[in-house]
Design a protein around this motif. Structure first.
Motif, PDB file in Angstrom:
ATOM      1  N   SER A 322       5.225  10.867   7.602  1.00  0.00           N
ATOM      2  CA  SER A 322       3.868  11.385   7.786  1.00  0.00           C
ATOM      3  C   SER A 322       2.844  10.544   7.037  1.00  0.00           C
ATOM      4  O   SER A 322       1.745  10.275   7.548  1.00  0.00           O
ATOM      5  CB  SER A 322       3.797  12.842   7.325  1.00  0.00           C
ATOM      6  N   ALA A 323       3.185  10.112   5.806  1.00  0.00           N
ATOM      7  CA  ALA A 323       2.259   9.269   5.051  1.00  0.00           C
ATOM      8  C   ALA A 323       2.022   7.948   5.769  1.00  0.00           C
ATOM      9  O   ALA A 323       0.893   7.432   5.807  1.00  0.00           O
ATOM     10  CB  ALA A 323       2.804   9.027   3.643  1.00  0.00           C
ATOM     11  N   LEU A 324       3.078   7.392   6.366  1.00  0.00           N
ATOM     12  CA  LEU A 324       2.925   6.143   7.107  1.00  0.00           C
ATOM     13  C   LEU A 324       2.038   6.340   8.331  1.00  0.00           C
ATOM     14  O   LEU A 324       1.184   5.501   8.632  1.00  0.00           O
ATOM     15  CB  LEU A 324       4.297   5.620   7.531  1.00  0.00           C
ATOM     16  N   LEU A 325       2.218   7.450   9.043  1.00  0.00           N
ATOM     17  CA  LEU A 325       1.393   7.711  10.218  1.00  0.00           C
ATOM     18  C   LEU A 325      -0.075   7.862   9.835  1.00  0.00           C
ATOM     19  O   LEU A 325      -0.969   7.382  10.544  1.00  0.00           O
ATOM     20  CB  LEU A 325       1.883   8.977  10.931  1.00  0.00           C
ATOM     21  N   ARG A 326      -0.345   8.511   8.710  1.00  0.00           N
ATOM     22  CA  ARG A 326      -1.736   8.670   8.288  1.00  0.00           C
ATOM     23  C   ARG A 326      -2.360   7.319   7.953  1.00  0.00           C
ATOM     24  O   ARG A 326      -3.546   7.089   8.214  1.00  0.00           O
ATOM     25  CB  ARG A 326      -1.819   9.629   7.106  1.00  0.00           C
ATOM     26  N   SER A 327      -1.572   6.421   7.362  1.00  0.00           N
ATOM     27  CA  SER A 327      -2.084   5.071   7.106  1.00  0.00           C
ATOM     28  C   SER A 327      -2.396   4.353   8.419  1.00  0.00           C
ATOM     29  O   SER A 327      -3.426   3.682   8.547  1.00  0.00           O
ATOM     30  CB  SER A 327      -1.062   4.263   6.294  1.00  0.00           C
ATOM     31  N   LEU A 328      -1.508   4.503   9.402  1.00  0.00           N
ATOM     32  CA  LEU A 328      -1.732   3.859  10.696  1.00  0.00           C
ATOM     33  C   LEU A 328      -2.962   4.433  11.395  1.00  0.00           C
ATOM     34  O   LEU A 328      -3.746   3.696  11.996  1.00  0.00           O
ATOM     35  CB  LEU A 328      -0.492   4.028  11.578  1.00  0.00           C
ATOM     36  N   PHE A 329      -3.147   5.747  11.321  1.00  0.00           N
ATOM     37  CA  PHE A 329      -4.324   6.359  11.932  1.00  0.00           C
ATOM     38  C   PHE A 329      -5.608   5.830  11.281  1.00  0.00           C
ATOM     39  O   PHE A 329      -6.610   5.598  11.965  1.00  0.00           O
ATOM     40  CB  PHE A 329      -4.261   7.883  11.796  1.00  0.00           C
ATOM     41  N   SER A 330      -5.585   5.655   9.955  1.00  0.00           N
ATOM     42  CA  SER A 330      -6.768   5.136   9.259  1.00  0.00           C
ATOM     43  C   SER A 330      -7.093   3.723   9.746  1.00  0.00           C
ATOM     44  O   SER A 330      -8.249   3.386  10.011  1.00  0.00           O
ATOM     45  CB  SER A 330      -6.531   5.127   7.746  1.00  0.00           C
ATOM     46  N   ILE A 331      -6.065   2.895   9.832  1.00  0.00           N
ATOM     47  CA  ILE A 331      -6.267   1.514  10.272  1.00  0.00           C
ATOM     48  C   ILE A 331      -6.815   1.479  11.695  1.00  0.00           C
ATOM     49  O   ILE A 331      -7.755   0.740  12.011  1.00  0.00           O
ATOM     50  CB  ILE A 331      -4.944   0.731  10.166  1.00  0.00           C
ATOM     51  N   GLU A 332      -6.242   2.302  12.568  1.00  0.00           N
ATOM     52  CA  GLU A 332      -6.661   2.291  13.969  1.00  0.00           C
ATOM     53  C   GLU A 332      -8.090   2.820  14.140  1.00  0.00           C
ATOM     54  O   GLU A 332      -8.864   2.289  14.932  1.00  0.00           O
ATOM     55  CB  GLU A 332      -5.679   3.130  14.795  1.00  0.00           C
ATOM     56  N   ARG A 333      -8.439   3.849  13.386  1.00  0.00           N
ATOM     57  CA  ARG A 333      -9.769   4.441  13.529  1.00  0.00           C
ATOM     58  C   ARG A 333     -10.865   3.455  13.150  1.00  0.00           C
ATOM     59  O   ARG A 333     -11.936   3.440  13.749  1.00  0.00           O
ATOM     60  CB  ARG A 333      -9.877   5.703  12.671  1.00  0.00           C
ATOM     61  N   HIS A 334     -10.620   2.629  12.142  1.00  0.00           N
ATOM     62  CA  HIS A 334     -11.646   1.720  11.643  1.00  0.00           C
ATOM     63  C   HIS A 334     -11.592   0.346  12.305  1.00  0.00           C
ATOM     64  O   HIS A 334     -12.394  -0.516  11.965  1.00  0.00           O
ATOM     65  CB  HIS A 334     -11.517   1.565  10.125  1.00  0.00           C
ATOM     66  N   SER A 335     -10.646   0.126  13.207  1.00  0.00           N
ATOM     67  CA  SER A 335     -10.527  -1.193  13.828  1.00  0.00           C
ATOM     68  C   SER A 335     -11.580  -1.421  14.905  1.00  0.00           C
ATOM     69  O   SER A 335     -11.985  -2.548  15.158  1.00  0.00           O
ATOM     70  CB  SER A 335      -9.131  -1.366  14.436  1.00  0.00           C
ATOM     71  N   ARG A 527       8.620  -0.801   1.092  1.00  0.00           N
ATOM     72  CA  ARG A 527       8.089   0.528   0.792  1.00  0.00           C
ATOM     73  C   ARG A 527       6.630   0.586   1.229  1.00  0.00           C
ATOM     74  O   ARG A 527       5.856  -0.332   0.950  1.00  0.00           O
ATOM     75  CB  ARG A 527       8.186   0.853  -0.697  1.00  0.00           C
ATOM     76  N   GLY A 528       6.276   1.666   1.923  1.00  0.00           N
ATOM     77  CA  GLY A 528       4.917   1.829   2.400  1.00  0.00           C
ATOM     78  C   GLY A 528       3.949   2.086   1.264  1.00  0.00           C
ATOM     79  O   GLY A 528       4.340   2.426   0.139  1.00  0.00           O
ATOM     80  N   TRP A 529       2.659   1.938   1.571  1.00  0.00           N
ATOM     81  CA  TRP A 529       1.631   2.161   0.559  1.00  0.00           C
ATOM     82  C   TRP A 529       1.745   3.568  -0.020  1.00  0.00           C
ATOM     83  O   TRP A 529       2.040   4.522   0.692  1.00  0.00           O
ATOM     84  CB  TRP A 529       0.236   1.982   1.157  1.00  0.00           C
ATOM     85  N   ALA A 530       1.460   3.680  -1.313  1.00  0.00           N
ATOM     86  CA  ALA A 530       1.405   4.996  -1.937  1.00  0.00           C
ATOM     87  C   ALA A 530       0.204   5.755  -1.375  1.00  0.00           C
ATOM     88  O   ALA A 530      -0.878   5.183  -1.239  1.00  0.00           O
ATOM     89  CB  ALA A 530       1.296   4.858  -3.456  1.00  0.00           C
ATOM     90  N   PRO A 531       0.371   7.034  -1.023  1.00  0.00           N
ATOM     91  CA  PRO A 531      -0.758   7.783  -0.442  1.00  0.00           C
ATOM     92  C   PRO A 531      -1.904   7.915  -1.440  1.00  0.00           C
ATOM     93  O   PRO A 531      -1.687   8.145  -2.624  1.00  0.00           O
ATOM     94  CB  PRO A 531      -0.145   9.156  -0.119  1.00  0.00           C
ATOM     95  N   GLU A 532      -3.128   7.767  -0.949  1.00  0.00           N
ATOM     96  CA  GLU A 532      -4.300   7.961  -1.792  1.00  0.00           C
ATOM     97  C   GLU A 532      -4.571   9.454  -1.934  1.00  0.00           C
ATOM     98  O   GLU A 532      -4.016  10.269  -1.196  1.00  0.00           O
ATOM     99  CB  GLU A 532      -5.508   7.246  -1.198  1.00  0.00           C
ATOM    100  N   ARG A 533      -5.411   9.829  -2.885  1.00  0.00           N
ATOM    101  CA  ARG A 533      -5.697  11.248  -3.077  1.00  0.00           C
ATOM    102  C   ARG A 533      -6.477  11.788  -1.872  1.00  0.00           C
ATOM    103  O   ARG A 533      -7.087  11.040  -1.110  1.00  0.00           O
ATOM    104  CB  ARG A 533      -6.453  11.466  -4.381  1.00  0.00           C
ATOM    105  N   ALA A 534      -6.451  13.121  -1.733  1.00  0.00           N
ATOM    106  CA  ALA A 534      -6.970  13.751  -0.519  1.00  0.00           C
ATOM    107  C   ALA A 534      -8.432  13.412  -0.270  1.00  0.00           C
ATOM    108  O   ALA A 534      -8.848  13.217   0.879  1.00  0.00           O
ATOM    109  CB  ALA A 534      -6.789  15.268  -0.608  1.00  0.00           C
TER     110      ALA A 534
END
Length: 705
Positions: A322-335, A527-534
């Motif tokens: 789930s943390a990896l998917l949230r990182s991917l969503f962030s990247i895609e949204r800002h691309s 290892r994927g990026w550590a999740p940032e705070r909410a």
């Protein structure tokens, strides 16, 4: 005057070399021991430093002033240490940039406990009091009675709790170069995992890590053989699988491999997600984390001029999916070049707050099935549009057909992510047909399929037809809770061997650690990026300029796409709206009345108009009764009545011989669930033949074959 006799001159540099070698060995040995026990030295170092300062205060004329300065500095140091221990990851853009490049230290984010704060404060107060007493009494730390107070009371009272918390134990000497080679020959090369191989030139790389070259038995072993033996190599050196990495060598020589061994896994501390700038829009490659050797873990969204790159992600609950998917969503949204579609059979639990910020969100298995139908409809539209594209070549001649594809703001990459994929095709076997079609044909028109399962196996995917499209793209395997067979990809080790927690710190999870094979075909652990705070994560979701499909595409797909927010709002009100093309069955609306007579309600009411999805070709022939059924359906735009549905389905199969559930539903304008249940009941009565994976045939066609 008598001249002194001299001994014969030794070879130049001989004695110096021996002496230099001895001195360097002593220095290296001392440094290794100090470095190995560096966590145990701070109390002694602090006591010596303060003792030297106290001696200087005693000898100074106005030493009391310096003592008062220390009295003020010690509490400030305690408070600063407490604040640093509780510091959250950096939020500023500059600070995060410096931290990623190892200029700023990574905040520990481990608040100081109450007992530790009291113990530290007491030691600071005692040290300040004794330092103040030294210039007042004129007694230094090496004079009685201050010697006893300082060295026999304060120093042990400070050091012993420090040492006890860090459990001073005898540390085994690290293996030397000869011992590493001997261990390899004994347990790996001599009837071990890699018979006949050699370990060449082990070199220390710092902080207890070392690397070496593996020369394999050419003709019998390859780099892939060495990678598959990673677990056995870790066993030979008595280390966990997380501390060993076997990878290819530069140049790709198949008879060699590179061995990396870490006393302490560097992936234990991974920088926080750096933000959307992790994507290079020129190459379509994003950085998703770090490999064990510090190299970036590269993930490809698309290949310029080639098309979309599909993805398979696997891992147990809590492994970091789930943390990896949230990182991917962030990247895609800002691309600005990717529109994110996400399906979650758990009604949004996996995606969290992202369900409101995706371009299309599908909660539940029914909505996920509808999303696949919508993606298939857009695939067909784009395929037809690209075939009719007109352009001029270098000679000025008019050409038809566009063979290359790269994302643009007008036609962005559609990234279709479906979590818990096994739940979707388990409820709707027809989903496999759509997934296979998107995986095979979607690449050329910019539709990316990203499936998430618990195991990296064909059983989790549902069909072998998905193996080739997915293995040709990105493959990410996190820790699993059971051993698996039939890998979709060749992994260096079973993901089940990845520990759930770090061996030296029980309770600290290894979430985000796994294997990634994609752009570089690397087998090293990452290892994927550590999740940032909410607070920071929600900003990534709310900001940016997400790409959206054109109005023409949205209108072509229909209410499955255009009304998804209305259906989501209805679900949050406790309603269960019908999903266009999936659950909007006439039987469930107005008591077996045709769907055309059931009036669609307004947006947000919980019911939407049925979708008409059609991608199949017209039948080549019309069987008995099928022409009439098809004509009736096309005339009134409705599905057949309850008693005629089975006849229409059987007539279609009789005419075609073989067809999939999706094609039958599309041509007869029936919901997939209705067609599927009807065919299953007919198969029990031997009226149709189940060919598995959503394919059906008439008994006459099978008999003729």
């Amino acid at each position: 005057m008598r001249k002194p006799t001299t001994a014969p001159a030794a070879p130049a540099g001989a004695g110096a070399a021996e002496g230099g070698t001895l001195r360097s060995r002593i220095a290296r040995g001392a440094w290794r021991r100090l470095h190995r026990n560096r966590r145990h030295l701070p109390p002694i170092a602090a006591s010596l430093a303060l003792a030297g300062y106290g001696q200087a205060l005693t000898a100074a004329q106005h030493g009391i002033v310096g003592a008062l300065a220390v009295d003020a500095a010690l509490p400030a140091a305690v408070l600063a240490s407490r604040a640093w221990r509780a510091k959250q990851p950096y939020t500023g853009r500059t600070a995060r940039f410096l931290n990623r490049h190892r200029v700023l230290p990574t905040p520990p984010n481990r608040p100081m406990r109450r007992a530790e704060l009291i113990r530290t404060s007491a030691a600071a107060v005692a040290a300040g009091a004794l330092l103040t007493a030294m210039p007042v009494t004129g007694t230094g730390p090496f004079e009685a009675p201050m010697t006893g107070l300082w060295w026999l009371a304060l120093t042990p009272a400070t050091a012993i709790p420090w040492w006890w918390r860090r459990r001073i134990r005898a540390t085994a000497e690290p293996l030397g170069q000869e011992e590493r080679i001997a261990r390899w020959e004994e347990k790996v090369a001599n009837r071990g995992a890699l018979p006949g191989s050699k370990l060449v030139n082990p070199v220390d790389t710092g902080d207890g890590a070392w690397e070496a070259l593996i020369e394999l038995d050419g003709g019998r072993q390859t780099t892939a053989t060495a990678i598959a033996a990673t677990t056995m190599i870790a066993s030979a050196y008595g280390l966990p699988i997380s501390s060993i990495a076997v990878d290819g060598v530069p140049g790709g020589a198949a008879d060699k491999a590179k061995l990396l061994v870490y006393d302490k896994n560097p992936l234990k501390t991974v920088p926080v997600f750096p933000g959307p700038e992790a994507l290079d829009v020129k190459t379509g490659i994003a950085r998703l984390g770090l490999h064990i050797d510090g190299g970036p873990a590269q993930y490809q969204m698309w290949r310029p001029g080639w098309g979309a790159v599909h993805t398979h992600i696997s891992g147990a609950t809590g492994s970091g999916k789930s943390a990896l998917l949230r990182s991917l969503f962030s990247i895609e949204r800002h691309s600005g070049l990717v529109t994110s579609w996400g399906g979650d059979p758990q009604e949004g639990k996996s995606f969290g707050f992202w369900q409101d910020y995706l371009s299309y969100f599908a909660p539940g298995v029914d909505e996920c099935m509808g999303m696949l139908i919508a993606a298939d409809a857009e695939l067909t539209r784009r395929s037809k549009a690209s075939a009719l594209t007109v352009w001029e070549d270098e000679d000025g001649d008019l050409m038809y057909g566009d063979t290359d594809w790269s994302p643009t703001p007008e036609e962005p990459l559609i990234s279709v992510t479906i979590d818990e994929w096994q739940d979707v095709w388990g409820n709707y076997p027809e989903a496999l047909d759509y997934a296979v079609r998107i995986a095979i044909l979607g690449r050329k028109v910019g539709i990316k399929l990203r499936l998430v399962t618990h195991l990296p196996t064909l059983d989790s995917l549902g069909t072998p037809k998905l193996r080739q499209p997915l293995t040709a793209g990105n493959n990410i395997a996190f820790r699993t809770t059971e051993r698996s067979a039939g890998y979709v990809i060749n992994l260096p080790a079973d993901p089940n061997d990845i520990p759930a927690t770090w061996p030296d710190e029980p309770g600290v999870p290894t979430s985000g650690m796994g294997y990634l094979k994609g752009v570089e075909e690397r087998a090293a652990m990452f290892r994927g990026w550590a999740p940032e705070r909410a607070g920071i994560a929600t900003r990534w979701a709310k900001r940016g300029t997400p790409a959206v499909i054109s109005e023409e595409a949205a209108e072509h797909i229909g209410p499955a796409y255009t009304q998804w927010r209305d259906r989501l709002a209805a679900r949050r009100r406790g309603e269960l709206p019908a999903v266009p093309g999936v659950t909007d069955d006439a039987e469930t609306t107005t008591a077996a009345a045709p769907a055309s007579k059931a009036k669609p309600q307004k947006k947000g009411s919980g019911t939407v108009a049925p979708a008409k999805v059609s991608f199949a070709k017209l039948p080549a022939q019309a069987g008995p009764g099928f022409e009439q059924q098809l004509t009736t359906t096309a005339t009134n735009g409705s599905t057949p009545a309850r008693g005629d549905k089975k006849k229409a389905i059987l007539a279609f199969l009789e005419a075609e011989g073989q067809a999939t559930t999706g094609i039958i539903a599309a041509r007869l304008n029936m919901p997939l669930s209705t067609v599927s249940s009807t065919l299953k009941r007919a198969a029990e009565k031997n009226e149709v033949v189940d060919l598995s994976h959503g394919a059906w045939a008439s008994p006459a066609a099978m008999a003729a074959a």
